[in-house]
Design an enzyme around this catalytic site. Sequence first.
Site, short mmCIF file in Angstrom:
data_model
loop_
_atom_site.label_atom_id
_atom_site.label_comp_id
_atom_site.label_asym_id
_atom_site.label_seq_id
_atom_site.Cartn_x
_atom_site.Cartn_y
_atom_site.Cartn_z
CB ALA A 163 -3.33 -47.40 -10.53
CG ASN A 219 -7.19 -38.12 2.09
OD1 ASN A 219 -7.25 -38.50 1.36
ND2 ASN A 219 -8.14 -38.62 3.14
NE ARG A 267 -4.16 -41.26 -0.08
CZ ARG A 267 -5.03 -40.00 0.40
NH1 ARG A 267 -6.08 -40.62 -0.16
NH2 ARG A 267 -3.92 -39.66 -0.06
CD GLU A 276 -8.29 -42.91 5.15
OE1 GLU A 276 -8.45 -42.55 3.84
OE2 GLU A 276 -7.96 -44.18 5.02
NE ARG A 305 -10.40 -45.52 1.82
CZ ARG A 305 -10.43 -44.47 0.57
NH1 ARG A 305 -9.21 -43.80 1.06
NH2 ARG A 305 -11.08 -45.36 -0.23
CG HIS A 344 -12.33 -40.38 2.74
ND1 HIS A 344 -11.43 -39.85 2.09
CD2 HIS A 344 -11.29 -41.06 3.37
CE1 HIS A 344 -10.50 -40.62 1.79
NE2 HIS A 344 -10.34 -40.71 2.91
CG ASP A 348 -13.64 -35.24 2.39
OD1 ASP A 348 -13.53 -36.17 2.19
OD2 ASP A 348 -12.43 -34.66 2.48
CB CYS A 372 -9.89 -34.29 -2.29
SG CYS A 372 -11.02 -35.28 -2.55
O1 SUG Z 1 -8.17 -42.48 -1.13
N1 SUG Z 1 -8.24 -42.33 -4.54
C1 SUG Z 1 -8.22 -40.87 -3.27
C2 SUG Z 1 -9.17 -40.20 -3.17
C3 SUG Z 1 -8.82 -39.28 -2.00
C4 SUG Z 1 -10.09 -37.85 -1.43
N2 SUG Z 1 -9.58 -37.60 -0.46
C5 SUG Z 1 -10.78 -37.04 0.11
N3 SUG Z 1 -12.30 -37.47 -0.66
N4 SUG Z 1 -10.46 -36.00 1.49
C6 SUG Z 1 -8.41 -42.42 -1.93
O2 SUG Z 1 -9.29 -43.36 -2.69
C7 SUG Z 1 -7.34 -43.28 -6.71
C8 SUG Z 1 -5.86 -43.41 -6.97
C9 SUG Z 1 -6.11 -44.52 -8.12
O3 SUG Z 1 -6.88 -45.79 -8.10
O4 SUG Z 1 -4.92 -45.05 -8.61
C10 SUG Z 1 -7.19 -42.96 -5.03
O5 SUG Z 1 -6.06 -43.36 -4.14
#
Ligand code: SUG
Length: 446
Positions: A19, A110, A138, A174, A214, A250, A252, A369
């Site tokens: 999305a 997260n 989130r 996060e 974040r 992030h 990571d 992740c």
């Molecule tokens: O929070 N993507 C997540 C990806 C999280 C990755 N986690 C770590 N790096 N630990 C975020 O950005 C995208 C959802 C969307 O666009 O539909 C999303 O939430």
Amino acid sequence: MKNREVNFDGLVGPTHNYAGLSFGNVASLNNANAKSSPKQAALQGLGKMKALADMGMAQGVLAPQERPDIHMLRRLGFSGSDADVLKAAAEKAPEVHLACCSASSMWTANAATVSPSADTADGKVHFTPANLTNKFHRSLEPEVTGRILQGTFSDSKHFAHHKHLPDNEHFGDEGAANHTRLCHDYGQEGVELFVYGRHAFDQSKPAPTKYPARQTFEACQAIARLHGLSDENVVYMQQNPAVIDQGVFHNDVISVGNQNVLFYHEQAFFDTEAKLQEIQEKFGDRLLHFIKVSTEAVSVQEAVRTYLFNTQIITLPNGEMAIIAPTECEESESVSRYLSELVTLDTPIKKVHYFDVKQSMRNGGGPACLRLRVALTEQELDAVNPNTLMNDTLYAKLTNWVNKHYREELSVADLSDPTLLIESRTALDELTQILKIGSVYPFQRV
Ligand code: SUG
């Protein structure tokens, strides 16, 4: 006593979609509106869990969340039947509707910050769910995450659960994505690295200018206090604001640690030399491997595209370390060259295993992740809900469950289909029985 690090991977939920919700996360924005496959995504995740269990690793699974989040949509003023709520939200507030449909809880790095018992004042394993305030989709997660963690780690003799930090950007947290623990043995006192993107109260300190930071320094400090960590065993490090502005949302995405290895890009941190020295001092005179990747070997852009640092470094039962990398790393000339050389060097990392987690990667979620690390003693592992630990039987059950309930394909338009909500609730109700985690979902509690 055998101490180990257990990876608890997030099971991908039935509404997995693209999305474009995460400003600052390049993959999420680039893939906005693409068709997703929830079934493939969940099977790719399960495949990784099973492979690690087959390597002799202890591997757990964390349940996904209830989406669409009808309760939030009602809180925001939509009313009538569930179908009415979905239809009106999709028509009148499409962005809010999409946010309430995200399967983002799959990225359990997260979900929370976890401090093992060897580091905490009361000798318990401490969990604080991340508030994830920076992104609305989130920020819907922490309450249920807390319940899922309590259903998985329920024995209060060994496990302490905290409420997530205040829901405000000053305490933006996060979770484990910005937290690494270095140690000699998993059961011995370690050094916990908390990485933040900005100071919330002191605006004169450096911060990114294009994309959001974040995680705040103040959130990191609060978690360390809650978990009863000693100052002697904690290092706070700032992420380099310039890399956040290049899509490193992030830490990571640009560094990862395991036991006595810290694997990082030379541009990852601010004030790097002083911080590495502090880590070494706190670690004592034991050997620490700082594996630095230069920009010349791999650019920040290529690291973000391939997720070289969103790899898992695991310690295999024979004591050697292996890297669990996404296939995007294998497909990149510079990164695969770097990794083939790395395993020949004088470091504990001796193998690379590549996994196809493309469904998650397209939303900016690599192998690391998808997992929450929990270092446990043998007794603590015995106290974990055994129905959440991966073995052949659980793998077969969950694979059948996915094949029975998940859609092959999902487009953004499908998210307002009321039957998707029913399918999702039916699936999750069955899942809580498989994992025996109790009635964690709002629809089970009315
Ligand atoms: O929070 N993507 C997540 C990806 C999280 C990755 N986690 C770590 N790096 N630990 C975020 O950005 C995208 C959802 C969307 O666009 O539909 C999303 O939430």
